[in-house]
Design a protein around this motif. Structure first.
Motif, PDB file in Angstrom:
ATOM      1  N   THR A  31     -17.259  11.651  49.716  1.00  0.00           N
ATOM      2  CA  THR A  31     -18.204  10.847  50.052  1.00  0.00           C
ATOM      3  C   THR A  31     -19.416  11.025  48.970  1.00  0.00           C
ATOM      4  O   THR A  31     -20.147  10.229  48.767  1.00  0.00           O
ATOM      5  CB  THR A  31     -18.762  11.856  51.070  1.00  0.00           C
ATOM      6  OG1 THR A  31     -18.106  11.460  52.598  1.00  0.00           O
ATOM      7  CG2 THR A  31     -20.129  11.267  51.854  1.00  0.00           C
ATOM      8  N   LEU A  32     -19.633  12.439  48.079  1.00  0.00           N
ATOM      9  CA  LEU A  32     -20.332  12.447  47.120  1.00  0.00           C
ATOM     10  C   LEU A  32     -20.135  11.477  46.216  1.00  0.00           C
ATOM     11  O   LEU A  32     -21.093  10.520  45.572  1.00  0.00           O
ATOM     12  CB  LEU A  32     -20.422  13.725  46.591  1.00  0.00           C
ATOM     13  CG  LEU A  32     -21.335  13.985  45.605  1.00  0.00           C
ATOM     14  CD1 LEU A  32     -22.913  13.856  46.056  1.00  0.00           C
ATOM     15  CD2 LEU A  32     -21.114  15.388  44.871  1.00  0.00           C
ATOM     16  N   VAL A  58     -27.762  20.392  48.007  1.00  0.00           N
ATOM     17  CA  VAL A  58     -27.093  19.831  48.701  1.00  0.00           C
ATOM     18  C   VAL A  58     -25.808  19.177  48.173  1.00  0.00           C
ATOM     19  O   VAL A  58     -24.719  19.229  48.635  1.00  0.00           O
ATOM     20  CB  VAL A  58     -28.017  18.943  49.697  1.00  0.00           C
ATOM     21  CG1 VAL A  58     -26.960  18.059  50.665  1.00  0.00           C
ATOM     22  CG2 VAL A  58     -28.926  19.643  50.504  1.00  0.00           C
ATOM     23  N   CYS A  59     -25.933  18.652  47.056  1.00  0.00           N
ATOM     24  CA  CYS A  59     -25.036  17.789  46.307  1.00  0.00           C
ATOM     25  C   CYS A  59     -23.959  18.958  45.951  1.00  0.00           C
ATOM     26  O   CYS A  59     -22.604  18.607  46.043  1.00  0.00           O
ATOM     27  CB  CYS A  59     -25.591  16.990  45.060  1.00  0.00           C
ATOM     28  SG  CYS A  59     -26.440  15.694  45.726  1.00  0.00           S
ATOM     29  N   GLU A 107     -23.099  21.409  47.624  1.00  0.00           N
ATOM     30  CA  GLU A 107     -22.460  21.658  48.927  1.00  0.00           C
ATOM     31  C   GLU A 107     -21.153  20.518  49.037  1.00  0.00           C
ATOM     32  O   GLU A 107     -19.953  20.742  49.497  1.00  0.00           O
ATOM     33  CB  GLU A 107     -23.256  21.529  50.223  1.00  0.00           C
ATOM     34  CG  GLU A 107     -24.029  22.814  50.254  1.00  0.00           C
ATOM     35  CD  GLU A 107     -24.788  22.869  51.584  1.00  0.00           C
ATOM     36  OE1 GLU A 107     -23.856  23.319  52.574  1.00  0.00           O
ATOM     37  OE2 GLU A 107     -25.902  22.569  51.904  1.00  0.00           O
ATOM     38  N   TYR A 108     -21.575  19.239  48.813  1.00  0.00           N
ATOM     39  CA  TYR A 108     -20.759  18.278  48.814  1.00  0.00           C
ATOM     40  C   TYR A 108     -19.652  18.442  47.959  1.00  0.00           C
ATOM     41  O   TYR A 108     -18.449  17.813  48.205  1.00  0.00           O
ATOM     42  CB  TYR A 108     -21.525  16.836  48.893  1.00  0.00           C
ATOM     43  CG  TYR A 108     -22.024  16.355  50.146  1.00  0.00           C
ATOM     44  CD1 TYR A 108     -21.428  15.569  51.249  1.00  0.00           C
ATOM     45  CD2 TYR A 108     -23.411  16.827  50.687  1.00  0.00           C
ATOM     46  CE1 TYR A 108     -21.813  15.259  52.268  1.00  0.00           C
ATOM     47  CE2 TYR A 108     -23.718  16.588  51.780  1.00  0.00           C
ATOM     48  CZ  TYR A 108     -23.150  15.676  52.719  1.00  0.00           C
ATOM     49  OH  TYR A 108     -23.476  15.427  53.957  1.00  0.00           O
ATOM     50  N   ASP A 122     -17.101  17.948  50.597  1.00  0.00           N
ATOM     51  CA  ASP A 122     -16.807  16.408  50.766  1.00  0.00           C
ATOM     52  C   ASP A 122     -16.942  15.641  49.613  1.00  0.00           C
ATOM     53  O   ASP A 122     -17.794  14.875  49.611  1.00  0.00           O
ATOM     54  CB  ASP A 122     -17.658  16.141  51.959  1.00  0.00           C
ATOM     55  CG  ASP A 122     -17.267  14.660  52.745  1.00  0.00           C
ATOM     56  OD1 ASP A 122     -16.283  14.227  52.065  1.00  0.00           O
ATOM     57  OD2 ASP A 122     -18.154  14.134  53.472  1.00  0.00           O
ATOM     58  N   ILE A 134     -25.210  11.234  52.485  1.00  0.00           N
ATOM     59  CA  ILE A 134     -25.395  12.542  52.330  1.00  0.00           C
ATOM     60  C   ILE A 134     -26.421  13.023  53.135  1.00  0.00           C
ATOM     61  O   ILE A 134     -27.427  12.247  53.681  1.00  0.00           O
ATOM     62  CB  ILE A 134     -25.339  13.242  51.018  1.00  0.00           C
ATOM     63  CG1 ILE A 134     -26.627  12.891  50.413  1.00  0.00           C
ATOM     64  CG2 ILE A 134     -24.201  12.672  50.045  1.00  0.00           C
ATOM     65  CD1 ILE A 134     -26.976  13.599  49.091  1.00  0.00           C
ATOM     66  N   ASP A 135     -26.442  14.512  53.741  1.00  0.00           N
ATOM     67  CA  ASP A 135     -27.706  14.930  54.410  1.00  0.00           C
ATOM     68  C   ASP A 135     -28.833  14.761  53.887  1.00  0.00           C
ATOM     69  O   ASP A 135     -29.028  14.899  52.777  1.00  0.00           O
ATOM     70  CB  ASP A 135     -27.417  16.509  54.669  1.00  0.00           C
ATOM     71  CG  ASP A 135     -28.111  17.024  55.628  1.00  0.00           C
ATOM     72  OD1 ASP A 135     -29.179  16.708  55.988  1.00  0.00           O
ATOM     73  OD2 ASP A 135     -27.833  18.317  55.778  1.00  0.00           O
ATOM     74  N   GLY A 143     -18.825  19.008  54.918  1.00  0.00           N
ATOM     75  CA  GLY A 143     -19.940  18.460  54.218  1.00  0.00           C
ATOM     76  C   GLY A 143     -21.143  19.804  53.930  1.00  0.00           C
ATOM     77  O   GLY A 143     -21.937  19.702  53.490  1.00  0.00           O
ATOM     78  N   THR A 179     -28.384   7.728  55.633  1.00  0.00           N
ATOM     79  CA  THR A 179     -27.934   8.291  54.428  1.00  0.00           C
ATOM     80  C   THR A 179     -26.387   8.498  54.229  1.00  0.00           C
ATOM     81  O   THR A 179     -25.932   9.288  55.261  1.00  0.00           O
ATOM     82  CB  THR A 179     -28.757   8.965  53.942  1.00  0.00           C
ATOM     83  OG1 THR A 179     -28.833  10.350  54.597  1.00  0.00           O
ATOM     84  CG2 THR A 179     -30.172   8.670  53.791  1.00  0.00           C
TER      85      THR A 179
END
Length: 236
Positions: A213-214, A202-203, A205-206, A210, A188-189, A132, A186
């Motif tokens: 998960t997103l 951050v999205c 990164e996902y 990951d 995500i982070d 993530g 949540t």
């Protein structure tokens, strides 16, 4: 980038091993351009050899495979610390009181200045590509975001797509911020709820670390990022 060096770098990065050949060649060209145009400066006693510099260039160009070399515009230097680094912050509040504090960061991107990365955290991302986190992609997302002159969570896009992006990202961001404010767990982070620009980064990164998960948590956001960055990589 010489073929032997590229084979070594591409073979060592989880994101490139499963990439379609045509996209991998585009990434190779972008990374070679990065090495020509950007100054990579190790700090605090860190030393980087040619392979490590090529690795950094490749990671920074992962978000640009579809966007293109325009994403490299507006900055010239990559600074690399051995590990997380400390920066001093200050803020003047409404009462004209100056507040000062120190933050410990693993990455930072200045509007028209350098990208800054922690080498230890870059290596941790490579070792656990499905965890993530992808600090290089996070900071390059900020650079894409600011290309239109405003750091607001929206990179330069065609007008119709920009309207759809703003609608879907704002909706997902508001829902995440509400959940974080209420103390709910949540998907995500929760750092993504800090601001629209951090939500985008951050999205990102996902998307690279990951994507399942997103997509489960925010399918509209995941679709926009697949359109911006290309197919989510098979890592993890």
């Amino acid at each position: 980038m010489p073929e032997p060096l590229w084979r070594e770098v591409a073979g060592a990065l989880p994101w490139t091993r499963a990439m379609a050949p045509e996209r991998r060649e585009r990434l190779r060209a972008l990374a070679a351009r990065f090495l020509r145009e950007k100054t990579i400066t190790p700090l605090a006693g860190l030393e980087l050899d040619g392979r490590q510099r090529a690795q950094l260039a490749t990671l920074c160009c992962l978000p640009l495979v579809e966007f293109g070399a325009e994403g490299l515009r507006g900055w010239s230097q990559l600074l690399v610390y051995p590990e997380a680094f400390r920066v001093r912050r200050s803020h003047v509040d409404a009462a004209d009181v100056v507040h000062e504090w120190e933050d410990e960061l693993i990455g930072e991107a200045w509007g028209a200045g350098p990208v800054i990365l922690s080498w230890a955290d870059v290596q941790a991302d490579i070792e656990e590509p499905g965890a993530g986190f992808c600090v290089a992609a996070h900071e390059i997302a900020h650079k894409l975001d600011v290309l239109d002159g405003v750091l607001d969570g929206t990179p330069p896009l065609p007008r119709a797509w920009q309207r759809e992006w703003a609608r879907d990202f704002q909706s997902a961001y508001d829902a995440l911020a509400d959940a974080a404010d209420a103390g709910r767990e949540t998907a995500i982070d929760p750092y993504a709820a800090d601001s629209p620009e951090e939500f985008f980064a951050v999205c990102t990164e996902y998307h690279f670390s990951d994507p399942r998960t997103l997509r489960a948590a925010m399918p509209a956001v995941a679709s926009h990022l697949e359109r911006l960055y290309g197919p989510a990589p098979a890592v993890g």
